[in-house]
Design a protein around this motif. Structure first.
Motif, PDB file in Angstrom:
ATOM      1  N   SER A 135      -4.976  15.166   5.250  1.00  0.00           N
ATOM      2  CA  SER A 135      -6.107  14.256   5.351  1.00  0.00           C
ATOM      3  C   SER A 135      -6.939  14.703   6.548  1.00  0.00           C
ATOM      4  O   SER A 135      -6.977  15.889   6.882  1.00  0.00           O
ATOM      5  CB  SER A 135      -5.614  12.812   5.491  1.00  0.00           C
ATOM      6  N   ALA A 136      -7.614  13.774   7.210  1.00  0.00           N
ATOM      7  CA  ALA A 136      -8.424  14.111   8.381  1.00  0.00           C
ATOM      8  C   ALA A 136      -8.622  12.865   9.224  1.00  0.00           C
ATOM      9  O   ALA A 136      -8.726  11.754   8.690  1.00  0.00           O
ATOM     10  CB  ALA A 136      -9.779  14.667   7.946  1.00  0.00           C
ATOM     11  N   ALA A 158     -10.186   7.223   1.009  1.00  0.00           N
ATOM     12  CA  ALA A 158      -9.692   6.878  -0.325  1.00  0.00           C
ATOM     13  C   ALA A 158      -8.368   7.576  -0.604  1.00  0.00           C
ATOM     14  O   ALA A 158      -7.441   6.978  -1.176  1.00  0.00           O
ATOM     15  CB  ALA A 158     -10.729   7.266  -1.381  1.00  0.00           C
ATOM     16  N   GLN A 159      -8.251   8.833  -0.200  1.00  0.00           N
ATOM     17  CA  GLN A 159      -6.971   9.525  -0.359  1.00  0.00           C
ATOM     18  C   GLN A 159      -5.870   8.774   0.392  1.00  0.00           C
ATOM     19  O   GLN A 159      -4.768   8.585  -0.124  1.00  0.00           O
ATOM     20  CB  GLN A 159      -7.022  10.963   0.169  1.00  0.00           C
ATOM     21  N   ASN A 160      -6.160   8.362   1.611  1.00  0.00           N
ATOM     22  CA  ASN A 160      -5.162   7.656   2.415  1.00  0.00           C
ATOM     23  C   ASN A 160      -4.666   6.407   1.692  1.00  0.00           C
ATOM     24  O   ASN A 160      -3.470   6.109   1.693  1.00  0.00           O
ATOM     25  CB  ASN A 160      -5.746   7.275   3.775  1.00  0.00           C
ATOM     26  N   GLN A 161      -5.575   5.663   1.079  1.00  0.00           N
ATOM     27  CA  GLN A 161      -5.182   4.445   0.363  1.00  0.00           C
ATOM     28  C   GLN A 161      -4.353   4.784  -0.874  1.00  0.00           C
ATOM     29  O   GLN A 161      -3.337   4.129  -1.154  1.00  0.00           O
ATOM     30  CB  GLN A 161      -6.437   3.652  -0.033  1.00  0.00           C
ATOM     31  N   LYS A 164      -0.876   5.866   0.471  1.00  0.00           N
ATOM     32  CA  LYS A 164      -0.123   4.733   1.017  1.00  0.00           C
ATOM     33  C   LYS A 164       0.452   3.895  -0.119  1.00  0.00           C
ATOM     34  O   LYS A 164       1.622   3.488  -0.094  1.00  0.00           O
ATOM     35  CB  LYS A 164      -1.030   3.874   1.906  1.00  0.00           C
ATOM     36  N   THR A 165      -0.357   3.655  -1.139  1.00  0.00           N
ATOM     37  CA  THR A 165       0.094   2.906  -2.313  1.00  0.00           C
ATOM     38  C   THR A 165       1.205   3.665  -3.036  1.00  0.00           C
ATOM     39  O   THR A 165       2.206   3.073  -3.464  1.00  0.00           O
ATOM     40  CB  THR A 165      -1.088   2.657  -3.265  1.00  0.00           C
ATOM     41  N   LEU A 166       1.039   4.978  -3.155  1.00  0.00           N
ATOM     42  CA  LEU A 166       2.062   5.821  -3.784  1.00  0.00           C
ATOM     43  C   LEU A 166       3.391   5.720  -3.033  1.00  0.00           C
ATOM     44  O   LEU A 166       4.453   5.638  -3.659  1.00  0.00           O
ATOM     45  CB  LEU A 166       1.598   7.271  -3.805  1.00  0.00           C
ATOM     46  N   SER A 167       3.332   5.720  -1.716  1.00  0.00           N
ATOM     47  CA  SER A 167       4.565   5.681  -0.924  1.00  0.00           C
ATOM     48  C   SER A 167       5.366   4.414  -1.205  1.00  0.00           C
ATOM     49  O   SER A 167       6.602   4.439  -1.189  1.00  0.00           O
ATOM     50  CB  SER A 167       4.247   5.778   0.570  1.00  0.00           C
ATOM     51  N   ILE A 168       4.682   3.323  -1.472  1.00  0.00           N
ATOM     52  CA  ILE A 168       5.361   2.056  -1.771  1.00  0.00           C
ATOM     53  C   ILE A 168       6.047   2.129  -3.134  1.00  0.00           C
ATOM     54  O   ILE A 168       7.208   1.736  -3.287  1.00  0.00           O
ATOM     55  CB  ILE A 168       4.359   0.891  -1.706  1.00  0.00           C
ATOM     56  N   SER A 180       3.797  11.876   3.038  1.00  0.00           N
ATOM     57  CA  SER A 180       3.209  12.118   4.356  1.00  0.00           C
ATOM     58  C   SER A 180       1.708  12.348   4.227  1.00  0.00           C
ATOM     59  O   SER A 180       1.270  13.162   3.408  1.00  0.00           O
ATOM     60  CB  SER A 180       3.845  13.341   5.021  1.00  0.00           C
ATOM     61  N   ILE A 181       0.936  11.659   5.058  1.00  0.00           N
ATOM     62  CA  ILE A 181      -0.521  11.818   5.112  1.00  0.00           C
ATOM     63  C   ILE A 181      -0.815  12.435   6.478  1.00  0.00           C
ATOM     64  O   ILE A 181      -0.620  11.782   7.512  1.00  0.00           O
ATOM     65  CB  ILE A 181      -1.228  10.468   4.952  1.00  0.00           C
TER      66      ILE A 181
END
Length: 239
Positions: A135-136, A158-161, A164-168, A180-181
């Motif tokens: 990410s950045a 948007a990638q971060n969101q 994060k949702t995927l990790s859950i 990991s982001i």
């Protein structure tokens, strides 16, 4: 268990400076892992063709993965889009246009989550597994103090969101998985080359430096760390 002790397959998405140096570094420290680069430009016979903006390419990507004899243990997405000959980061609102926004979102936000979708069916729930994506820091909403770079900032946020949702979800399906982001810092690559003038020389990393920092983070993480947005120095970046 450290990555150096793992056995299986690593997929590196993207054949840019960081992707290639990550591949080389992993081959050095993890001789039991088969490291495969997935990109549009193929160099080695073992490379897998993948066009991140083509759905048919993702279908073929999955077919290639299904042929593996070893389990996938690590996937690192190093792809990213910031500029081209025709597209530059927007300094102000008047520079925005739909095609530039869509291009940034296609590579920086949509592609990473579609990679995760493609590999999900091949994850072994009984084995440690890591999915990392670059990410950045400029994707942080809380850290946005300068403005500008509308499309790049928004697409990385948007990638971060997405991740994060995927990790859950994956924490429920795959108890040993880690998402990991990662922010690699400002790396001396083609992506950052036009924007390095204001970067202190001590904060401009070579691809090999960034690769080592990030691989070390991935190697040290535990499932309880999944979903964190981390900088190259392990510091947590605000969303």
């Amino acid at each position: 268990m450290k990555i150096r002790d793992w056995e299986g397959v690593v997929l590196i998405i993207g054949a840019g400076d960081i992707g290639n140096t990550m591949s080389d570094y992993l081959k050095t420290i993890s001789p039991k892992l088969d490291v495969i680069i997935c990109a549009r430009k193929l160099v080695k016979q073992s490379d897998i063709y993948l066009d991140l903006e083509n759905d048919d390419s993702f279908i073929n990507f999955e077919k290639q993965i299904s042929l593996f004899k070893k389990p996938i243990r690590l996937v690192i997405n190093t792809s990213g889009f910031l500029h081209s000959n025709l597209v530059r980061p927007e300094k102000r609102l008047s520079h925005l246009n739909r095609s530039n926004i869509l291009k940034n979102f296609s590579i920086n936000a949509i592609a990473p989550i579609l990679i995760a979708k493609s590999i999900e069916k091949f994850i072994r729930p009984e084995l440690p597994f890591s999915f990392a994506s670059l990410s950045a820091r400029v994707g942080s909403i809380g850290d946005n103090r300068l403005g500008g770079w509308y499309s790049y900032r928004a697409s990385k946020a948007a990638q971060n969101q997405f991740l994060k949702t995927l990790s859950i979800e994956w924490s429920r399906k795959f108890p040993f998985s880690i998402v990991s982001i990662l922010h690699p810092g400002t790396c001396n690559t083609k992506l950052s080359k036009p924007f390095q003038s204001g970067v202190h020389k001590d904060k401009l990393f070579s691809p090999s430096q960034s690769s080592e920092y990030l691989i070390n983070i991935i190697s040290e993480q535990k499932p309880s760390d999944s979903g964190k947005f981390l900088a190259w120095d392990t510091s947590i970046i605000p969303w």
